[in-house]
Scaffold this motif. Structure first.
Motif, short mmCIF file in Angstrom:
data_model
loop_
_atom_site.label_atom_id
_atom_site.label_comp_id
_atom_site.label_asym_id
_atom_site.label_seq_id
_atom_site.Cartn_x
_atom_site.Cartn_y
_atom_site.Cartn_z
N ASN A 33 45.93 36.11 54.29
CA ASN A 33 46.48 34.75 54.25
C ASN A 33 46.21 34.03 52.93
O ASN A 33 45.81 32.87 52.90
CB ASN A 33 45.93 33.91 55.41
N GLY A 34 46.43 34.75 51.83
CA GLY A 34 46.29 34.15 50.52
C GLY A 34 44.90 34.20 49.92
O GLY A 34 44.69 33.75 48.80
N ASN A 35 43.93 34.76 50.64
CA ASN A 35 42.56 34.85 50.13
C ASN A 35 42.46 36.03 49.17
O ASN A 35 42.30 37.18 49.57
CB ASN A 35 41.57 35.00 51.29
N VAL A 36 42.55 35.74 47.88
CA VAL A 36 42.57 36.77 46.86
C VAL A 36 41.24 37.53 46.81
O VAL A 36 41.21 38.74 46.58
CB VAL A 36 42.93 36.17 45.48
N GLY A 37 40.14 36.84 47.03
CA GLY A 37 38.83 37.50 47.02
C GLY A 37 38.73 38.58 48.08
O GLY A 37 38.26 39.69 47.81
N MET A 38 39.18 38.28 49.28
CA MET A 38 39.16 39.29 50.35
C MET A 38 40.13 40.43 50.04
O MET A 38 39.82 41.60 50.30
CB MET A 38 39.50 38.64 51.69
N ALA A 39 41.28 40.10 49.48
CA ALA A 39 42.24 41.14 49.11
C ALA A 39 41.65 42.08 48.06
O ALA A 39 41.77 43.30 48.16
CB ALA A 39 43.53 40.50 48.59
N LEU A 40 40.98 41.51 47.06
CA LEU A 40 40.34 42.33 46.04
C LEU A 40 39.23 43.19 46.63
O LEU A 40 39.05 44.35 46.24
CB LEU A 40 39.77 41.45 44.93
N ALA A 41 38.48 42.64 47.57
CA ALA A 41 37.39 43.39 48.20
C ALA A 41 37.95 44.61 48.92
O ALA A 41 37.41 45.72 48.79
CB ALA A 41 36.61 42.50 49.16
N GLU A 42 39.03 44.46 49.67
CA GLU A 42 39.61 45.61 50.35
C GLU A 42 40.23 46.58 49.35
O GLU A 42 40.12 47.79 49.51
CB GLU A 42 40.65 45.20 51.39
N TYR A 43 40.85 46.07 48.32
CA TYR A 43 41.43 46.93 47.29
C TYR A 43 40.35 47.81 46.67
O TYR A 43 40.55 49.00 46.43
CB TYR A 43 42.11 46.06 46.22
N HIS A 44 39.19 47.25 46.42
CA HIS A 44 38.09 47.98 45.79
C HIS A 44 37.30 48.82 46.80
O HIS A 44 37.01 49.98 46.55
CB HIS A 44 37.15 47.02 45.08
N GLY A 45 36.94 48.23 47.94
CA GLY A 45 36.01 48.86 48.86
C GLY A 45 36.63 49.58 50.04
O GLY A 45 35.92 50.21 50.82
N GLY A 46 37.95 49.45 50.20
CA GLY A 46 38.62 50.08 51.33
C GLY A 46 38.72 49.14 52.51
O GLY A 46 38.18 48.03 52.49
N PRO A 47 39.41 49.58 53.56
CA PRO A 47 39.70 48.68 54.68
C PRO A 47 38.51 48.37 55.60
O PRO A 47 38.55 47.40 56.34
CB PRO A 47 40.79 49.42 55.45
N ASP A 48 37.43 49.15 55.54
CA ASP A 48 36.28 48.92 56.41
C ASP A 48 35.27 48.02 55.72
O ASP A 48 34.60 48.42 54.77
CB ASP A 48 35.63 50.27 56.77
N MET A 49 35.13 46.80 56.21
CA MET A 49 34.24 45.82 55.57
C MET A 49 32.80 46.31 55.50
O MET A 49 32.04 45.85 54.66
CB MET A 49 34.28 44.49 56.33
N LYS A 50 32.41 47.23 56.38
CA LYS A 50 31.05 47.76 56.33
C LYS A 50 30.77 48.49 55.02
O LYS A 50 29.62 48.66 54.64
CB LYS A 50 30.80 48.70 57.51
N ASN A 51 31.83 48.90 54.32
CA ASN A 51 31.68 49.61 53.05
C ASN A 51 31.70 48.66 51.84
O ASN A 51 31.61 49.13 50.72
CB ASN A 51 32.78 50.66 52.89
N TRP A 52 31.81 47.38 52.09
CA TRP A 52 31.87 46.42 50.99
C TRP A 52 30.46 46.01 50.60
O TRP A 52 29.96 44.98 51.00
CB TRP A 52 32.67 45.19 51.39
#
Length: 70
Positions: A33-52
């Motif tokens: 929903n427009g949150n660029v920080g979260m988008a960048l985190a998934e782009y870098h760390g993958g779809p599983d937040m546990k890996n961020w």
């Protein structure tokens, strides 16, 4: 879900790689929903937040800091 991209072309064709990156980031920005920080985190760390971990958040901070400095 995002389309699959050809590894050889991603490595050897800058225009193809840019198009792929833009498509992926566009989809992630919509997902968050427009949150660029979260988008960048998934782009870098993958779809599983546990890996961020710290590397992912350093990446996000570095990219966002560069965009603010412009």
């Amino acid at each position: 879900d995002f389309p699959q991209y050809e590894d050889d072309r991603l490595k050897n064709d800058p225009e193809y790689a840019k198009k792929a990156r833009d498509e992926i980031m566009s989809g992630l920005i919509k997902k968050y929903n427009g949150n660029v920080g979260m988008a960048l985190a998934e782009y870098h760390g993958g779809p599983d937040m546990k890996n961020w971990g710290p590397k992912t958040w350093n990446y996000v901070t570095n990219i966002l800091g560069k965009s603010i400095a412009r």
